[in-house]
Design an enzyme around this catalytic site. Structure first.
Site, mmCIF file in Angstrom:
data_model
loop_
_atom_site.group_PDB
_atom_site.id
_atom_site.type_symbol
_atom_site.label_atom_id
_atom_site.label_comp_id
_atom_site.label_asym_id
_atom_site.label_seq_id
_atom_site.Cartn_x
_atom_site.Cartn_y
_atom_site.Cartn_z
ATOM 1 C CG HIS A 192 -1.341 -4.972 0.014
ATOM 2 N ND1 HIS A 192 -0.812 -3.732 0.226
ATOM 3 C CD2 HIS A 192 -0.679 -5.808 0.855
ATOM 4 C CE1 HIS A 192 0.127 -3.808 1.165
ATOM 5 N NE2 HIS A 192 0.235 -5.060 1.547
ATOM 6 C CG ASP B 246 2.316 -2.981 -2.109
ATOM 7 O OD1 ASP B 246 1.205 -2.450 -2.234
ATOM 8 O OD2 ASP B 246 3.172 -2.582 -1.294
#
Ligand code: NAG
Ligand code: NAG
Ligand code: NAG
Ligand code: NAG
Length: 371
Positions: A254, A231
């Site tokens: 991410h 993430d």
């Protein structure tokens, strides 16, 4: 050993030092004006099975209430301490507190949750502690046992593993942190923080296991960390200014994000963010700024300098989707070199909506920013 310490203190001779000695006779041990509180002296067992949260709380209370000088809590090496949700609350009487973790601290799994002393949304919470240092010397480990929470994550009620709330002059270093229930670390309402040498990992598929989330905080530096959680490595949220991020290895995940800002029309500000000498490996994005159209968020003064790498993106490599009503202004690109790999030979390109600024020495060329 104890006698030796006392002798030294008597030589130093102040009344204040003598009062420290009294404290040492109970459970702490002294060195100069610093007293060490070992959690095993407060009943922590460290067999990985018994919940040691109470012992940790007792050690904390002793260290926090010691008064004057500095206190050190130590979690010894070679042991695994199981702890349920726990809150380390200040303000403390000690001028500063070092929390030294040389062993492993593991969370109780989800099934055993709910009886702890935390505030419900964090596994380990530090609240209103000034001058706190959490140090692992490259040995300490936090394991959130997140796998028991992940399938339920869509409900978003999983706890943050380690939360620092209103802790000024904070330092966190030398720790391994894995498999958090939700985000690994959150920093909220803290001024002056120095975060370094953390190694944060979770499986690529684990949901919402951000590395470090920051909100409403001022003047932080984060450096020399490895973050591979699937993430955001670092997410910077509203009310934050002055964050220096350097030498982070990020991915898979991410990337580093600002926002989302302006949800539900909210006014939020983030400023003075510097991301320098960071490496992104297999990230969905590198550095992105996320905002909501209805928050009328204004983006300005963003510089991308010396970004190089490869992309497998099929669409846009550089994508500036600014608000239709408020343009992004003063956006600068220089020395960008991003190449397509993996079968999309000509896919590296730039797209912009309502972006103003300059671009020089960029591959792909960025013609879409307007001066
Ligand atoms: C934080 O550190 C600075 C500089 O060392 C010091 O001036 C300030 O008083 C400290 N603040 C707190 C709340 O401890
Ligand atoms: C932050 O901590 C690191 C590692 O301990 C140290 O090298 C660095 O000087 C510190 N930075 C600041 C701004 O205090
Ligand atoms: C943060 O740093 C800036 C720039 O150095 C300084 O002006 C500001 O006072 C600092 N903020 C706090 C809360 O210390
Ligand atoms: C970033 O890298 C450059 C070039 O190696 C170096 O000069 C600079 O000091 C580095 N900055 C940080 C904060 O690591």
């Amino acid at each position: 050993m104890q006698g030796f310490v006392v002798y030294l203190l008597l030589l130093m001779g102040s009344i204040f030092e003598l009062s420290v000695v009294k404290c040492a006779r109970s459970k702490g041990s002294d060195s100069g004006t610093s007293t060490t509180f070992d959690v095993t002296k407060f009943g922590a067992i460290g067999n990985g099975k018994t919940d040691d949260a109470k012992a940790f709380t007792s050690a904390w209370e002793a260290a926090c209430n010691k008064g004057l000088g500095t206190s050190k809590i130590t979690v010894p090496s070679g042991k695994t301490f199981l702890v349920s949700a726990i809150k380390f609350a200040g303000p403390c009487k000690s001028r500063s507190i070092t929390f030294e973790i040389l062993g492993t601290i593991v969370a109780v799994p989800k099934q055993a949750w709910g009886k702890g002393g935390g505030d419900g949304d964090a596994w380990i919470l530090f609240h209103q502690v000034q001058g706190l240092s959490v140090v692992g010397n490259g040995k300490g480990v936090f394991d959130g046992q997140g796998a028991s929470w992940w399938p339920r994550e869509r409900k978003n009620d999983s706890p943050t593993a380690l939360r620092f709330s209103h802790c000024d002059n904070l330092s966190v270093s030398g720790l391994k942190h894995m498999n958090s229930q939700k985000n690994h670390i959150s920093i909220n309402g803290c001024n002056h923080a120095n975060i370094s040498n953390l190694h944060i990992t979770a499986p690529g598929t684990s949901p919402n296991t951000d590395g470090i989330d920051i909100s409403s905080s001022t003047n932080l530096s984060i450096q020399d960390c490895v973050m591979a959680t699937g993430d955001d490595c670092i997410a910077i949220n509203g009310g934050t200014s002055g964050v220096k991020i350097s030498r982070i290895t990020c991915g898979p995940g991410h990337g580093i994000s600002i926002g989302s800002l302006g949800k539900n029309g909210k006014h939020e500000e983030v400023e003075r963010i510097l991301v320098e000498n960071c490496t992104f490996i297999k990230t969905q994005n590198g550095v992105r700024i996320k905002s909501w159209q209805d928050g009328a968020v204004k983006v300005s003064g963003v510089k991308y300098i010396g970004v190089r790498g490869t992309t497998v993106a099929k669409d846009a490599t550089i994508d500036l989707k600014c608000s239709k009503t408020v343009p992004c202004t003063d956006i600068e690109f220089s020395n960008i070199n991003i190449k397509s790999v993996g079968g999309h030979a000509d896919s590296a390109k730039a797209k912009c909506t309502n972006a103003q600024g300059t671009a020089r020495s960029c591959t792909p060329p960025i013609h879409c920013v307007k001066t």
